[in-house]
Design an enzyme around this catalytic site. Structure first.
Site, short mmCIF file in Angstrom:
data_model
loop_
_atom_site.label_atom_id
_atom_site.label_comp_id
_atom_site.label_asym_id
_atom_site.label_seq_id
_atom_site.Cartn_x
_atom_site.Cartn_y
_atom_site.Cartn_z
N ASP A 9 0.87 -1.17 0.00
CA ASP A 9 0.00 0.00 0.00
C ASP A 9 0.92 1.22 0.00
OD1 ASP A 9 -2.27 1.74 0.53
OD2 ASP A 9 -1.49 1.88 2.58
N ASP A 11 -0.12 5.24 0.51
CA ASP A 11 -0.38 6.33 1.46
C ASP A 11 -0.55 5.79 2.87
OD1 ASP A 11 -0.56 8.62 -0.41
OD2 ASP A 11 -2.17 7.40 -1.25
N GLY A 52 -10.02 7.52 -2.39
CA GLY A 52 -10.01 8.20 -3.68
C GLY A 52 -10.22 9.69 -3.48
N THR A 124 -4.52 5.32 -4.72
CA THR A 124 -4.15 6.67 -5.12
C THR A 124 -3.88 6.71 -6.62
OG1 THR A 124 -2.87 8.60 -4.38
CG2 THR A 124 -1.62 6.62 -4.86
N SER A 125 -3.75 7.91 -7.17
CA SER A 125 -3.51 8.04 -8.61
C SER A 125 -2.07 7.65 -8.94
CB SER A 125 -3.73 9.49 -9.04
OG SER A 125 -4.94 9.98 -8.55
C1 XBP Z 1 -5.15 6.33 -0.13
C2 XBP Z 1 -6.26 7.07 -0.73
C3 XBP Z 1 -6.05 8.06 -1.78
C4 XBP Z 1 -5.26 9.31 -1.39
C5 XBP Z 1 -5.44 10.38 -2.43
O1 XBP Z 1 -4.70 5.33 -0.96
O2 XBP Z 1 -7.38 6.88 -0.33
O3 XBP Z 1 -7.31 8.46 -2.18
O4 XBP Z 1 -5.74 9.85 -0.18
O5 XBP Z 1 -5.13 9.93 -3.67
P1 XBP Z 1 -3.78 4.07 -0.45
P2 XBP Z 1 -5.91 10.39 -4.98
O6 XBP Z 1 -3.69 4.08 1.05
O7 XBP Z 1 -4.50 2.89 -1.00
O8 XBP Z 1 -2.44 4.27 -1.11
O9 XBP Z 1 -6.26 11.83 -4.82
O10 XBP Z 1 -4.91 10.16 -6.09
O11 XBP Z 1 -7.12 9.52 -5.11
MG MG Z 2 -2.93 3.42 3.16
#
Ligand code: XBP
Ligand code: MG
Length: 259
Positions: A9, A11, A52, A124-125
């Site tokens: 993962d 973020d 997202g 995330t993007s």
């Molecule tokens: C975490 C998320 C993402 C980010 C923002 O993703 O929920 O939405 O907060 O990214 P993960 P975007 O923990 O799965 O990496 O604005 O690109 O959606």
């Molecule tokens: Mg995360």
């Protein structure tokens, strides 16, 4: 049974990007659009339950009387804010950097050295992953991760398991040959629904969250104390490494956290 792949993962797990990266970038995008909106650290924590960035914006707009009332206008604004937020996020990463969490790069290097493949499994993007990885691993960062599944690649974001199911298909592996690293209850739910064993490193926003179904939960990969179940005996290292992940995977003790 050898561990064939570690699924990362992004973020919260690889870096604390939410509070000091995405949140700041969202607030700057609001300003740039002439909107008086600001997400506090606390409010952003609530909003993280919506995965997202665009989905998060739409969810917040639904609570605001000063957001456009027409669905089409709202969608267009969310899209425009999200594009700008991601550009600003990349600038923040470039300008001031957000460090990898301690112990993360160690484990990544150990995976490379021991031929354990790695995948990115994030909602995330893709551009945000690139900005973060390039800053830490250099231009060749993609060679570290032969498989990458991001927000754009799935119809349903975490806690839906689609990100993980897709990664398994691309890796051509069974779930029990892999292990996921996560920080959020939604991420853990996604991995578990794909039958993938998951280890949790607590992040700032999910420090006290109830997490169900992980095989181990701890404060971070940089320390061996504070883990449930206890980190296995390893006198020569302070970090959590592949052997620890393997031990937990083989024991498959499902740990629930209720406090
Ligand atoms: C975490 C998320 C993402 C980010 C923002 O993703 O929920 O939405 O907060 O990214 P993960 P975007 O923990 O799965 O990496 O604005 O690109 O959606
Ligand atoms: Mg995360």
């Amino acid at each position: 049974m050898k561990l064939q792949a570690v699924l990362w993962d992004v973020d919260g797990t690889i870096a604390e990007t939410e509070r000091d990266g995405h949140r700041i970038a969202f607030n700057l995008a609001f300003e740039a659009h002439g909107l008086p909106w600001q997400w506090s650290v606390e409010r952003y924590g609530e909003l993280l339950l919506v995965t997202g960035g665009r989905e998060r914006l739409l969810h917040d707009m639904a609570t605001r009387s000063d957001a456009p009332s027409m669905t089409g206008e709202r969608d267009a604004l969310a899209r425009s804010l999200h594009v700008q937020k991601n550009e600003l996020y990349a600038q923040i990463i470039q300008a001031q950097g957000i460090p990898f969490r301690p112990g993360v790069q160690n484990l990544m290097e150990e995976c490379l050295a021991r031929n354990v493949r790695m995948a990115i499994t994030t909602t995330t993007s893709r551009s945000n992953v690139g900005a973060l990885m390039r800053a830490h691993l250099g231009e060749s960062w993609k060679s570290w991760f032969p498989v990458m599944v991001c927000g754009e690649d799935v119809a349903q974001k975490k806690p839906n398991p689609e990100v993980y199911v897709r990664a398994l298909q691309l890796l051509k592996l069974n779930p029990l040959d892999t292990l996921a690293l996560e920080d959020s209850p939604g991420g853990v739910a996604a991995a578990c629904a794909a039958q993938i064993p998951v280890v949790v490193t607590r992040s700032v926003y999910f420090d006290n969250a109830t997490v169900e179904g992980a095989i181990a939960i701890g404060p971070g990969l940089h320390q061996r104390t504070g883990w449930r179940p206890l980190a296995p005996e390893a006198p020569c290292t302070n970090h959590i490494g592949l052997d620890d992940l393997l031990t937990w995977r083989d024991r498959m003790e499902h740990t629930s956290q209720f406090e």
